[in-house]
Each structure stands twice: as structure tokens, then as C-alpha cells.
Design an enzyme around this catalytic site. Structure first.
Site, mmCIF file in Angstrom:
data_model
loop_
_atom_site.group_PDB
_atom_site.id
_atom_site.type_symbol
_atom_site.label_atom_id
_atom_site.label_comp_id
_atom_site.label_asym_id
_atom_site.label_seq_id
_atom_site.Cartn_x
_atom_site.Cartn_y
_atom_site.Cartn_z
ATOM 1 N N PHE B 12 -0.772 -1.376 -6.435
ATOM 2 C CA PHE B 12 0.055 -1.957 -5.370
ATOM 3 C C PHE B 12 -0.276 -3.428 -5.136
ATOM 4 O O PHE B 12 0.620 -4.252 -4.972
ATOM 5 C CB PHE B 12 -0.135 -1.163 -4.082
ATOM 6 C CG PHE B 12 0.537 0.178 -4.101
ATOM 7 C CD1 PHE B 12 1.921 0.269 -4.110
ATOM 8 C CD2 PHE B 12 -0.207 1.348 -4.117
ATOM 9 C CE1 PHE B 12 2.542 1.509 -4.139
ATOM 10 C CE2 PHE B 12 0.411 2.589 -4.146
ATOM 11 C CZ PHE B 12 1.787 2.666 -4.157
ATOM 12 N N VAL B 80 -10.421 -5.554 -18.718
ATOM 13 C CA VAL B 80 -11.303 -6.702 -18.537
ATOM 14 C C VAL B 80 -12.725 -6.193 -18.345
ATOM 15 O O VAL B 80 -12.982 -5.337 -17.505
ATOM 16 C CB VAL B 80 -10.864 -7.534 -17.319
ATOM 17 C CG1 VAL B 80 -11.905 -8.612 -17.010
ATOM 18 C CG2 VAL B 80 -9.505 -8.164 -17.572
ATOM 19 N N GLU B 172 -3.567 17.041 1.238
ATOM 20 C CA GLU B 172 -2.354 17.272 0.448
ATOM 21 C C GLU B 172 -2.587 18.301 -0.642
ATOM 22 O O GLU B 172 -1.777 19.215 -0.855
ATOM 23 C CB GLU B 172 -1.903 15.958 -0.212
ATOM 24 C CG GLU B 172 -1.229 14.984 0.731
ATOM 25 C CD GLU B 172 -1.260 13.561 0.205
ATOM 26 O OE1 GLU B 172 -0.677 12.690 0.861
ATOM 27 O OE2 GLU B 172 -1.886 13.304 -0.843
#
Lengths: 454, 454
Positions: B12, B80, B172
Site C-alpha cells: 500500500f 534489495v 477473521e
């Protein structure tokens, strides 16, 4: 105690046999379905998962769910590794033993590298969902690697895709790869032009789709060429390694560099064929398929039937020569129904009947707007190709897909792909090919369109 | 030569930073986005992939495709592993070096086993698509193994599911597992009743959803109980192995047999935090997150910014105490926009501004018709739970999903699941847990409802 029918494998043949045995016309039997995976796979669309057009759940249905309402069907996840024809016992890999009164072996086929199993590492075939994910990873990974490669020759090798074998799967894969390179990916890379990718379809025989009439083979070749696929006929593969292929052509040997080779050439029967041959003393054909009696049973073993791609079966029409049944899904389904009917006849004390294959035709898709169709109708053969053949192929495949939801989702994905050229499943879980993650000498990579200031 | 901005990680935070830098208000820069995977993942719905409600492509979008029209963005697949803050070079795992003028590190977080990494093999966490597939495999595989198990105690261990950690992901997962056991699977097994599965949610702290107001935590606990989840608060996990967990409770140690443990307890920053700490001499907090300056840069390194879950950032509102930014997607997105804006300011020679987090609230779903919502509105806090909270959660998540097609497919899958209780993605490529394929002593397995005749 009701008779126990054991069905090994839940592809088209095994699924159809189980359904025929438990439907309203069903026999009063207990059925156990054993499969290595938890899903029935709609294999005719597997190439779409491999080429990121469909997600895996769209073409796979949990086997348990398919038999939810058939209370006499037990589903077991497992792999049958031994069969005792006399004691009527099948043994799973984990040691579990299953006793059966009737056995239907529908274990299907796997790919064959004609004795060159070392090629498998460099040229994956397409039979399972795992295979499809591996191909998706390699195809998308090759474009990623090409974007990173500075050396022109090595870059060209990443952008040279070779499909070996021009049967239906090879033709579908090659046509779709061309579509991805020409329509889906352009615009997304900054250092390569995906349209420069070469897609080669290598075939040892003299034409593509050899099971089709010659005229349709020729049409298919033209349509492949129009999509940008280079078709090389009469070309044998003599070697495959990590860097490419060795070919044998009329002009002598040739080396073809490629970092992404897909194998669609050879099919071999499941190893269960050999297991059956040992316990029931039956014959295998050259492809390892079990030679069955006219009623699909093993000669001398009326309680064992072999169907689908594992069976070397013939179609028996009174007054005509028996004809071999082609290895297509309608053949497997019809054999499944025949095996179920013969078990019902045996339970009623009746004689079994010979298998008779109803050939409704043959179709193959090539790519967007391209397909060939060869239908047998009462009025004679109906053959056509091109746009309408493609529409026909499309609706025929959606119609035979299992489950309303899957049909709808596949249609939706295809409509989306049709209008946008996008392929919705271009997602590769986990890593990419080793070449992208292996350590190698340091070198500078440009960022942006131009190399940034040092 | 235009300045080169390197963005590490396309979650995000990274995605939002790249978009803010290349939009109409964008700076005149070249951007390179490096990510370990080829897709941006909509992590709030990852638990749906793990629990077979959605297919992977529904919540993942190819990064290249997202930047297709931004010609100044180059996408690289890579990891990286080293950063040189002085020379302004990042090195990828394969040796490639990238020079940058500005660096945004948005490498996110991974799960942490609090130093007990040996637990990872027995209790997978949920951060990537691979994790989701592994959880799907274990959950569905446990029911398969239970169907095959004769010993009642061992069968009960297969049917005991334990989720560790009662944050949003744990809640959840536990709620969805209960739904699967109670509604999706019943009827599909012949020897077990999936409704007898026990779902336990183990939490070390005194309440579930600790980041929520106390009243909503209590509501969530009630809703979990109504779904059939046993919640154990104030319970520490002291050991996990292949057969179950060791718990530390107020009543002393306890052993909990379970063959399917899911880890939703600990989060640790990406290892790139330590890489930054070495090259730029910055501080890390206890979770390994990088302590950043008010403008999200590294202290003393104005050209390096750290955002998202990797940053220990604070929200700065004039006249108030700085407050820590929670590790949620709106926080990461806002940091991405702030980092982009500060780079633009630097390029114009202006001073950077401190990050200010706009808290729009907090929501968590629990299961069918169950969710809790805590919204900050100008008129004060708006808190609600139950059916309308669930609807709100549902539409908020679909709204923020990337791509029109994905939104539509997810809504369709949810509508289907809602009406049928079916979960469309119950497909496990390849094998199942080793317990199902390992060789073990021969034993007989019944076929059908009753054991067949010997």
C-alpha cells in the site's frame, strides 16, 4: 451388504462412472472414489490457467462437493500404488487398504519424454494445476528476466518461446503465448518490447493437429501464422537443456536458444497400467495403456474395468472393424458410462456389452477468433474454421464446464479478456525463476527510461 | 537528467508513493519500483484466499500492469539486500545495482515468532499468497486426514484448529474457519461430521481486537462465540510442535492437541530495517521498525524515507503530542503520499513537512453478518457492530480493491458464497499434508457408509 465399487481417479472417466452408478438409474452399491488431488480438473481449459487467463478455481471443482448429495459415495484423497486382482484389494500410498467388489481404474495419463526424463526439468508439460502454475511462472518470468538482461543474445533467448508438439495442447499454448506477447504485455515493459518475442511451435510430424482432417490442419497452420507463431514441421527434438534445444531437421542439426520450452509432445499412461499388468497379467500397448476387452474389462478379470486415457480401447459397431477410441474427454466420459452400465448388468446377472464410441467430432482452438471444428453429423462431416469455429468452441467448453458458478465466472473472465486483452490471473505466488534470484556478479541496472546519473 | 526515485516494495505504501509521484500533480522524475513478487497484494482480503473464499488473482494485481500508462515508472522483480546511503546505491540479490537520488523504503513486515522460529514449520502465518495457499492446504487437508483416521483421539486432533493471536487477522481466520466447519463442509464427509471441529482462538492479552475500543472488543468476542469459536484470553503459547500446543494459563500449563495451528500473533519489520540501520546509523524499535524523523526521512539522511509497516512513525498535529501511527493500510497509503510530497518539496528546494495521520477509523470483520466498526467522525466516534457493520466492512473493502474487474469478481464470489455457503476456491494444487502421503503400516479403510465385505 451392498457391493462396493472402487473408482480410482476422478477425471472425466471416473467422475462419469461414479455419477452413472449413483444417479436415479443407479445401482444399489457403495462407491469409493480415490484421487491424488482434492479436485476434478476440467483439463481442456488448463492451458488457460497456465497462460494466466483463468484462475485455478474456475476450472477445478472439489470432488467431495460434486458428490455431496450422493450419500453412497465416499471420497478419499490418496494414491493407489498396488492392486491385488485375486484378493480384490487396492493399497494406498499411506498403507490404507480398500477391498472392492468391482474396480474401475481411470487413472489417466501423464506426459512422456520418450525416455528422456532429464528434459522434464527444462520443458514442463501440462497435466495438473501444479504444471499450469509452473508454466505461468516460467512464461511471465521469462519476460521479467528479459527486461533485466543487458546482453542482446541472452535477452533474445529469454524472449524465444518454444512449444514442442503441435497437438491440441501445443497449438493452444503457442497461440495464447502469441496473444500475450502481442496484446497483453506491450506497454508494460520499459527496456524490451514484448512484441519482439518469438513463439515457435516445433512438431516432428508433417502437420499440426494430426488428428484433424488435412484441410483443417492446414487452416490451423495458417491461423497460427496469422497470430505470429512460427510453425516448424518435420522437426525432431534431439536435446533440451537450460539454454535451449537441439533440433534435427531435413537440413541437418540446428541449435535453438530458448529459456522457456514447454512440452506438449508425448503422453504416457499412468503407472497404474504396469501395476495392473503385473497383478492381472494383461497386455500394455506401446504408450503403456492397458489393452482391454471389448466391454472395457481386463481379459479374464470381469470385475476390473479400465477406462479413459489409461485404456487402449476400441469402439465396437456390429458389422464394422473395431476402431481405436481417441484420447479425448467425450471418449473417457462414454467409457465411464459404459463401465457403470456393465457393472449394473453384472449385478443383475446379465451379460456385459461391448463399448461403442459415439464420435460427435473434434474441435481445437488456436487463439482469438481462431479455431477448427470437425463435426460428424447424420448428414455427413461438417467442417469449419475461423471466427464461428471459435465461438462454437467457446460455448461448447463453457457448456461442459462443471458448476453454474464456474461457467459464469469463466464467461466473465473471457468477456473481460476479450474486450481489454488483459489476462486476469497474471499472478505468480512466491518467487520467479532461479535466474532472477541467484547471486551473480554486480552490474548496474538503469532505472527509468534512461540510465540515472552515476 | 531527471532525478531517479527508487521505491522498494509495492504494498500500500510503495504503490501510493509511486502513484503520487507520477500522477498529474507528479514531479518530473524517473521512478523504479522493486518488489520481490510480481503483484501488489490487497492484504486485508488475504485471509479469504487462505480460507478458499477467493482465488488469488481476485486480490492481486500485476505491478507492471498498474504502471502501464506511467511511462516514467520502471518495474523490476527483485529483492534489495544491500543499501549504501552514502554512495546512493541499492543492490539486488542477483548483483544488479541501482543508483538513486531519492529512496523510499516500503518493504513492510513479516510474521515474528518472538524468537521461536522453529514454530514456523507448525504454525504458518499469513502475509503472502504462498502463505495463503499453505494455510488453505493445511485446513482442507486436516479435514481430509480426519476422514481417513480411525483412532478417535488422533481424529479429534485433526479436527481441532487453533488460531494464535486475536488481532484482526486472527479473528477473521477463526471466524471463517468456524463458517467452513459449520456451513461449507457438512454433508461432504461420510465418516466425520465437520461440525464437530473445534475452532480455538488463543490470545495472550485480556481481549480480542486490542486496538478497538473495549466495548467493540466485547462485541467481537460475543460474535465469535455465536459463530462457534472458543476464545481463550490471557493465554500464552509456550510451545508448538507437530502434534499441538503448550499453553500457559492462569490455571497452570496445559497441552492442546492440534494438527492445524495458524499463527496470527507477531509482526516483525522487514530485514531491510537492519540494513538501513547499518548504512545510515538509524535506530530500530523493539519490533525492528525504523525510527523515522517527523517528515518520514531517516535522521541525517533527507534523501531516504521509510514508510508503511517498516516505519516507526508518528502523527504530528501542531499543539498536540505526537502519536504513533497504527500499522494499517490507510496509514501506509498516507505515508506514501507524504513521502512523495516531501520529495517534490525537496526538488523545488522547499522544506519538508511532518507526517500527519488522518484516522478515519478502524473496522474488523468476524464472519457472516458479523463485524465491528469504529469510525472517527467530526461529530465524534461512531461505533457499531453486527449486521450493518458487516455490510459496511464489505463495501468498504470492495471499494478499495484495485481494478474494476477484481471488484466485480469479488462481489460475485461473495454473493455466491453468501447464498450457497459454498467457497469457490477449495482447490489445492498438488499434494496434501505429508501425513496423507507418508508410508505407514497397512490398515483397512472402509468404503461407503459401511465397511465392505472382507
Amino acid at each position: 451388504m451392498r457391493p462396493h465399487v472402487l473408482i480410482v481417479g476422478c477425471g472425466f472417466g471416473g467422475l462419469e462412472a461414479a455419477r452413472a452408478l449413483c444417479g436415479s438409474r443407479g445401482a444399489d452399491v457403495d462407491i469409493t472414489v480415490v484421487d491424488k488431488t482434492n479436485h476434478h480438473l476440467f483439463q481442456p481449459l488448463l492451458y488457460q490457467v497456465a497462460t494466466a487467463g483463468l484462475s485455478a478455481p474456475s476450472i477445478a471443482a472439489p470432488i467431495r462437493q460434486l458428490f455431496r448429495r450422493q450419500r453412497n459415495v465416499t471420497t478419499l484423497l490418496g494414491e493407489v500404488i498396488a492392486i491385488d486382482a485375486q484378493a480384490r484389494i487396492a493399497t494406498l500410498k499411506d498403507g490404507a487398504r480398500l477391498r472392492w467388489d468391482h474396480l474401475i481404474v481411470a487413472a489417466g495419463a501423464t506426459h512422456s519424454y520418450f525416455g528422456r526424463d532429464e528434459w522434464a526439468a527444462f520443458a514442463p508439460g501440462l497435466k495438473t494445476l501444479d504444471d499450469a502454475f509452473e508454466i505461468r511462472r516460467r512464461v511471465l518470468g521469462a519476460f521479467e528476466a528479459a527486461e533485466r538482461e543487458d546482453d542482446p543474445a541472452r535477452r533474445a533467448a529469454w524472449l524465444q518461446f518454444v512449444v514442442v508438439g503441435a497437438g491440441p495442447t501445443g497449438v493452444e499454448l503457442a497461440g495464447t503465448l502469441a496473444e500475450i506477447a502481442r496484446h497483453t504485455l506491450p506497454g508494460e515493459f520499459r527496456r524490451i518490447d514484448p512484441r519482439q518475442a518469438r513463439i515457435l511451435l516445433v512438431e516432428g510430424g508433417p502437420r499440426v493437429l494430426a488428428s484433424m482432417p488435412e484441410r483443417l490442419s492446414e487452416r490451423a497452420r495458417e491461423q497460427l501464422a496469422a497470430l505470429g507463431v512460427e510453425v516448424r514441421l518435420n522437426t525432431r527434438v534431439t536435446g533440451i537443456d537450460a539454454q535451449g534445444l537441439d533440433l534435427g531437421t531435413a537440413d541437418g542439426p540446428q541449435r535453438l536458444p530458448s529459456r522457456c520450452v514447454l512440452w506438449a509432445a508425448g503422453v504416457a499412461a499412468s503407472p497404474l497400467g504396469r501395476v495392473l499388468a503385473e497383478t492381472a497379467d494383461c497386455a500394455l500397448d506401446r504408450a503403456g495403456r492397458v489393452v482391454v476387452a471389448p466391454d472395457l474389462s481386463l481379459p479374464g478379470h470381469p470385475r476390473i474395468q479400465v477406462i479413459g486415457d489409461l485404456a487402449a480401447a476400441h469402439s465396437h459397431v456390429p458389422g464394422r472393424e473395431p476402431r481405436p477410441v481417441p484420447g479425448v474427454s467425450p471418449g473417457a466420459k462414454q467409457m465411464g458410462r459404459c463401465a457403470a452400465a456393465n457393472i449394473r448388468r453384472q449385478l443383475r446377472g446379465e451379460a456385459t456389452q461391448a463399448f461403442r464410441y459415439a464420435d460427435y467430432g473434434n474441435l481445437a482452438t488456436i487463439g482469438r477468433h481462431s479455431a477448427v471444428v470437425d463435426l460428424g453429423t447424420p448428414a455427413g462431416a461438417l467442417r469449419f474454421s475461423g471466427y464461428f469455429a471459435w465461438l462454437f468452441w467457446l460455448f461448447a467448453h463453457v457448456y461442459f464446464l462443471i458448476g453454474f458458478r464456474n461457467r459464469f465466472v469463466v464467461l466473465l473472465d473471457w468477456a473481460w479478456a476479450y474486450w481489454t486483452y488483459d489476462r486476469g490471473a497474471r499472478v505468480v505466488p512466491g518467487g520467479m525463476p532461479a535466474a532472477l534470484s541467484a547471486a551473480s556478479p554486480a552490474r548496474d541496472v538503469a532505472g527509468g527510461d534512461r540510465p540515472p546519473a552515476a
